[in-house]
Write a protein that holds these residues in place. Structure first.
Motif, PDB file in Angstrom:
ATOM      1  N   LEU A 235      -2.927  10.346  -5.536  1.00 58.78           N
ATOM      2  CA  LEU A 235      -4.025   9.520  -6.145  1.00 58.78           C
ATOM      3  C   LEU A 235      -3.348   7.484  -5.839  1.00 58.78           C
ATOM      4  N   GLU A 236      -2.561   7.214  -5.936  1.00 57.36           N
ATOM      5  CA  GLU A 236      -1.899   6.028  -5.470  1.00 57.36           C
ATOM      6  C   GLU A 236      -0.671   6.831  -4.970  1.00 57.36           C
ATOM      7  N   ARG A 237      -0.441   5.474  -4.598  1.00 57.71           N
ATOM      8  CA  ARG A 237       1.440   5.475  -4.352  1.00 57.71           C
ATOM      9  C   ARG A 237       2.249   4.333  -4.728  1.00 57.71           C
ATOM     10  N   ARG A 238       3.084   3.619  -5.306  1.00 58.71           N
ATOM     11  CA  ARG A 238       3.370   2.907  -6.054  1.00 58.71           C
ATOM     12  C   ARG A 238       4.362   2.092  -5.794  1.00 58.71           C
ATOM     13  N   ASN A 239       5.201   1.278  -5.734  1.00 61.62           N
ATOM     14  CA  ASN A 239       6.330   0.514  -5.217  1.00 61.62           C
ATOM     15  C   ASN A 239       6.684  -1.187  -5.663  1.00 61.62           C
TER      16      ASN A 239
ATOM     17  N   ALA B  74       0.481  -1.714  -0.350  1.00 61.19           N
ATOM     18  CA  ALA B  74       0.190   0.050  -0.251  1.00 61.19           C
ATOM     19  C   ALA B  74       1.115   0.729  -0.299  1.00 61.19           C
ATOM     20  N   GLY B  75       1.772   0.766   0.347  1.00 56.75           N
ATOM     21  CA  GLY B  75       3.111   2.277   0.228  1.00 56.75           C
ATOM     22  C   GLY B  75       3.577   2.518   1.678  1.00 56.75           C
ATOM     23  N   GLY B  76       3.310   1.958   2.593  1.00 55.74           N
ATOM     24  CA  GLY B  76       3.678   2.363   3.620  1.00 55.74           C
ATOM     25  C   GLY B  76       2.822   3.210   4.830  1.00 55.74           C
ATOM     26  N   GLU B  77       3.963   3.572   5.955  1.00 57.68           N
ATOM     27  CA  GLU B  77       2.971   4.709   6.335  1.00 57.68           C
ATOM     28  C   GLU B  77       2.103   5.826   6.340  1.00 57.68           C
ATOM     29  N   THR B  78       0.893   5.958   6.025  1.00 60.34           N
ATOM     30  CA  THR B  78       0.159   7.618   5.964  1.00 60.34           C
ATOM     31  C   THR B  78       0.437   7.864   6.336  1.00 60.34           C
TER      32      THR B  78
ATOM     33  N   LEU C 155      -2.673   6.941 -19.744  1.00 61.42           N
ATOM     34  CA  LEU C 155      -3.047   6.170 -18.175  1.00 61.42           C
ATOM     35  C   LEU C 155      -2.216   4.869 -18.537  1.00 61.42           C
ATOM     36  N   SER C 156      -0.883   4.534 -17.205  1.00 62.50           N
ATOM     37  CA  SER C 156      -0.783   2.940 -16.997  1.00 62.50           C
ATOM     38  C   SER C 156      -1.431   2.181 -15.915  1.00 62.50           C
ATOM     39  N   LEU C 157      -0.870   1.286 -16.014  1.00 61.24           N
ATOM     40  CA  LEU C 157      -2.054   0.057 -15.063  1.00 61.24           C
ATOM     41  C   LEU C 157      -1.880   0.333 -14.063  1.00 61.24           C
ATOM     42  N   ALA C 158      -1.074   1.365 -13.319  1.00 62.39           N
ATOM     43  CA  ALA C 158      -0.801   2.110 -11.781  1.00 62.39           C
ATOM     44  C   ALA C 158      -1.567   2.870 -11.803  1.00 62.39           C
ATOM     45  N   VAL C 159      -2.078   3.828 -12.270  1.00 64.91           N
ATOM     46  CA  VAL C 159      -3.685   4.974 -12.221  1.00 64.91           C
ATOM     47  C   VAL C 159      -4.538   4.206 -12.958  1.00 64.91           C
TER      48      VAL C 159
END
Length: 235
Positions: free
Chosen positions: A167-171, A40-44, A133-137
């Motif tokens: 919008l999103e946090r991807r890693n 989910a991207g870690g701590e918010t 748009l990419s798959l990440a968003v």
């Protein structure tokens, strides 16, 4: 269809279904082993809210800008600045309540928003405006800013070019999870659905494999076993 041809067809279909079962097992294990907080991207990190000015010469200008067709209206804090988010029938815009002017989300502000949301406060290594748009968003709409970080997880944050929302946090953990999800749902294009023709076909093939397997069991294997048992008993 003779039993011989049915056995051959059953064998090859079984190999294909067996490979898919292996993919389901591996992808399911991958999703189970990955840390969901990391995915989910870690701590918010929550930005501190800034109060709106109670008195401003810009309020009449803002009132004129609102017009008679406002769908949504809410307060937002972007980079420590209090803003108004006004949603109309065709677009959503941010307005500075102190000046009455529209607040544009550019590369610098998108990078600042992403840096504020990063758990370790890392500085962005690259900020670019997305053209497609990419798959990440998937599921979002343009304009979107992509903000990359040179951190351990090779994080990419996506900031709305309209509202400034993160919008999103991807890693890297999310990318592994997304590939596993694709293999698990067999949705190799959009990676959003587990109810599509390919997986329905796989389910039908599995049902056919089970039914023909039972038929072959009684038609061939047991027949030879019973004949062998009769010979043994007669001896």
């Amino acid at each position: 269809m003779s039993a011989l041809w049915l056995r051959r067809l059953h064998k090859w279909v079984g190999i294909l279904i067996g490979l898919q079962f292996l993919l389901w097992a591996l992808s399911g294990a991958t999703m189970a082993l990955l840390d969901m907080e990391a995915v989910a991207g870690g701590e918010t990190v929550e930005a501190a809210a800034a109060p709106l000015p109670t008195a401003s010469a810009a309020w009449p200008m803002i009132g004129d800008a609102l017009g008679n067709d406002v769908r949504t209206l809410r307060t937002r804090t972007v980079l420590g600045r209090p803003l108004l988010e006004i949603g109309g029938p065709d677009e959503t815009l941010l307005v500075d309540p102190t000046t009455g002017r529209r607040f544009e989300i550019g590369a610098a502000s998108a990078g600042g928003i992403a840096a504020e949301a990063h758990p370790r406060g890392a500085a962005p290594s690259k900020v670019e405006r997305m053209e497609t748009l990419s798959l990440a968003v998937r599921g979002h709409t343009l304009p979107i800013w992509k903000v990359d970080f040179a951190d351990r997880g090779r994080s990419s944050y996506y900031v709305s070019g309209t509202t400034g929302e993160l919008l999103e946090r991807r890693n890297q953990a999310w990318r592994w999870w997304d590939v596993a999800w694709m293999l698990h749902t067999m949705d190799y294009a959009e990676r959003t659905s587990f109810n599509h023709p390919l997986i329905v076909f796989a389910a039908i093939a599995m049902a056919w494999l089970a039914l023909t397997g039972f038929w072959l069991l009684f038609r061939t294997m047991w027949k030879h076993d019973i004949a062998w048992l009769r010979r043994r008993l007669s001896d």
